[in-house]
Scaffold this active site. Structure first.
Site, PDB file in Angstrom:
ATOM      1  N   LYS A  71       2.811  -7.215 -12.801  1.00  0.00           N
ATOM      2  CA  LYS A  71       3.175  -6.529 -11.553  1.00  0.00           C
ATOM      3  C   LYS A  71       4.364  -7.230 -10.896  1.00  0.00           C
ATOM      4  O   LYS A  71       5.292  -6.575 -10.412  1.00  0.00           O
ATOM      5  CB  LYS A  71       1.968  -6.482 -10.607  1.00  0.00           C
ATOM      6  CG  LYS A  71       0.926  -5.479 -11.071  1.00  0.00           C
ATOM      7  CD  LYS A  71      -0.400  -5.577 -10.359  1.00  0.00           C
ATOM      8  CE  LYS A  71      -1.405  -4.655 -11.055  1.00  0.00           C
ATOM      9  NZ  LYS A  71      -2.757  -4.733 -10.512  1.00  0.00           N
ATOM     10  N   GLN A  96      -5.860  -7.989  -6.300  1.00  0.00           N
ATOM     11  CA  GLN A  96      -6.242  -7.802  -7.702  1.00  0.00           C
ATOM     12  C   GLN A  96      -7.774  -7.806  -7.827  1.00  0.00           C
ATOM     13  O   GLN A  96      -8.431  -8.733  -7.378  1.00  0.00           O
ATOM     14  CB  GLN A  96      -5.622  -8.919  -8.561  1.00  0.00           C
ATOM     15  CG  GLN A  96      -5.856  -8.758 -10.046  1.00  0.00           C
ATOM     16  CD  GLN A  96      -5.230  -7.483 -10.624  1.00  0.00           C
ATOM     17  OE1 GLN A  96      -4.102  -7.135 -10.325  1.00  0.00           O
ATOM     18  NE2 GLN A  96      -5.993  -6.771 -11.433  1.00  0.00           N
ATOM     19  N   ASP A 134      -2.297   0.640  -3.844  1.00  0.00           N
ATOM     20  CA  ASP A 134      -3.223   0.921  -4.950  1.00  0.00           C
ATOM     21  C   ASP A 134      -3.905   2.272  -4.759  1.00  0.00           C
ATOM     22  O   ASP A 134      -4.497   2.810  -5.703  1.00  0.00           O
ATOM     23  CB  ASP A 134      -4.310  -0.170  -5.012  1.00  0.00           C
ATOM     24  CG  ASP A 134      -4.053  -1.164  -6.133  1.00  0.00           C
ATOM     25  OD1 ASP A 134      -3.377  -0.796  -7.108  1.00  0.00           O
ATOM     26  OD2 ASP A 134      -4.555  -2.301  -6.022  1.00  0.00           O
TER      27      ASP A 134
END
Ligand code: NAP
Length: 279
Positions: free
Chosen positions: A52, A96, A119
């Site tokens: 990422k 995460q 997200d």
């Protein structure tokens, strides 16, 4: 022989488009950063986080890294998110997953400002998707839509069967396919006559987390097969939820693993970050 849907090529195409957009935003004085928070050092999470950050670098946005110890308390994590929510330079916040078991994932997801939830996991963004309002869409299902569209596979009116009903893949995938005017069936571990239902699909999207579970008996001749699954086989090679060698000759188009859905997830995360900067 099936057309191989090349997620690597399509994800690069998307990231190149985003890179241009970021450069234009910079010319207008608009910049921003993605905050990436990792708690603990789960090896798979380390790889995802590294990828990422690399993608941020590629498209030209700053990434801020918060690598917290496994012993971090929920309160400490929520305090950090509060601080990042209030920081105007931070345009996206990514925590995460999975988190260590002493931290409530739902509480953490809900603490992220919906406007920075790149997200697309916050209930406000999930709700927006289901009622057709603007918001961030979960990256993996958004990536599947791009794979189909950019491979000129029409969705409208097609019979789409989704295997799996998780909050991050199956359910948002169903909402997105519905938005694209497919006729959608969602199946799961309690579905009766799973094979027969899957065999009706023009587009079969598999996200069950079961290594090479779907063989040719689940697939209609000429169907499009999208494999979201990600596993390591006995030789430590990546494989999916679909028995690729057996299904590929039956399908009209198929995603490989690796190089199919996987690279798209990060490309769509970058897309959400750029959208946040544009807002
Ligand atoms: P998950 O949360 O474990 O959900 C799995 C879903 O599949 C559940 O809804 C479950 O049904 C259903 N299921 C399990 N066994 C089944 C069976 N035998 N028949 C029919 N349905 C069955 O998994 P997930 O997070 O959605 O992930 C799915 C897969 O995609 C995993 O391999 C994961 O690693 C991969 N993944 C890849 C990416 C990427 O970027 N490529 C991103 C996310 C996930 P119930 O609800 O009834 O339990």
């Amino acid at each position: 022989m099936a057309t191989i849907i090349d997620g690597k090529r399509i994800s690069t195409e998307i990231k190149d488009e985003l890179r241009e957009k970021v450069a234009k935003l910079k010319e207008q004085g608009i910049t921003g950063a993605l905050a990436v928070i990792q708690v603990g050092a789960d090896p798979a999470s380390c790889v995802y986080v590294r990828n990422k950050k690399r993608a941020c670098e590629y498209i030209g946005i700053e990434s801020l890294s918060y690598e917290l110890p496994e012993t971090t308390t929920e309160k400490e994590l929520l305090d950090l998110i509060d601080k990042l929510n209030a920081d105007d330079h931070v345009k996206g916040i990514l925590v995460q997953l999975p988190l260590p078991s002493h931290i409530d994932e739902n509480a953490v997801i809900k603490s992220i400002a919906p406007s920075k939830d790149v997200d697309g996991f916050h209930p406000e963004n999930v709700g927006a998707l289901f009622i057709g309002q603007p918001g961030y869409v979960s990256c993996t299902p958004a990536g599947v839509i791009q794979l189909l569209k950019r491979s000129q596979i029409s969705i409208e009116g097609k019979n789409c069967v989704i295997m799996g009903r998780s909050n991050i893949v199956g359910k948002p995938m169903a909402a997105l396919m519905l938005r694209e005017n497919a006729t959608v069936t969602v199946t799961h571990s309690r579905t009766i006559s799973l094979q027969e239902i899957c065999k009706q699909a023009d587009i079969l999207i598999v996200a069950i987390g079961k290594k090479e579970f779907v063989d040719a008996s689940y697939v209609k001749e000429g169907a499009v097969v999208i494999d979201v699954g990600m596993h390591r086989d006995e030789n430590n090679k990546l494989c999916g939820d679909v028995k690729y060698a057996e299904v590929e000759p039956v399908a009209s188009a198929i995603t490989p693993v690796p190089g199919g859905v996987g690279p798209m997830t990060i490309a769509m995360l970058m897309n959400n970050c750029v959208e946040s900067m544009e807002r």
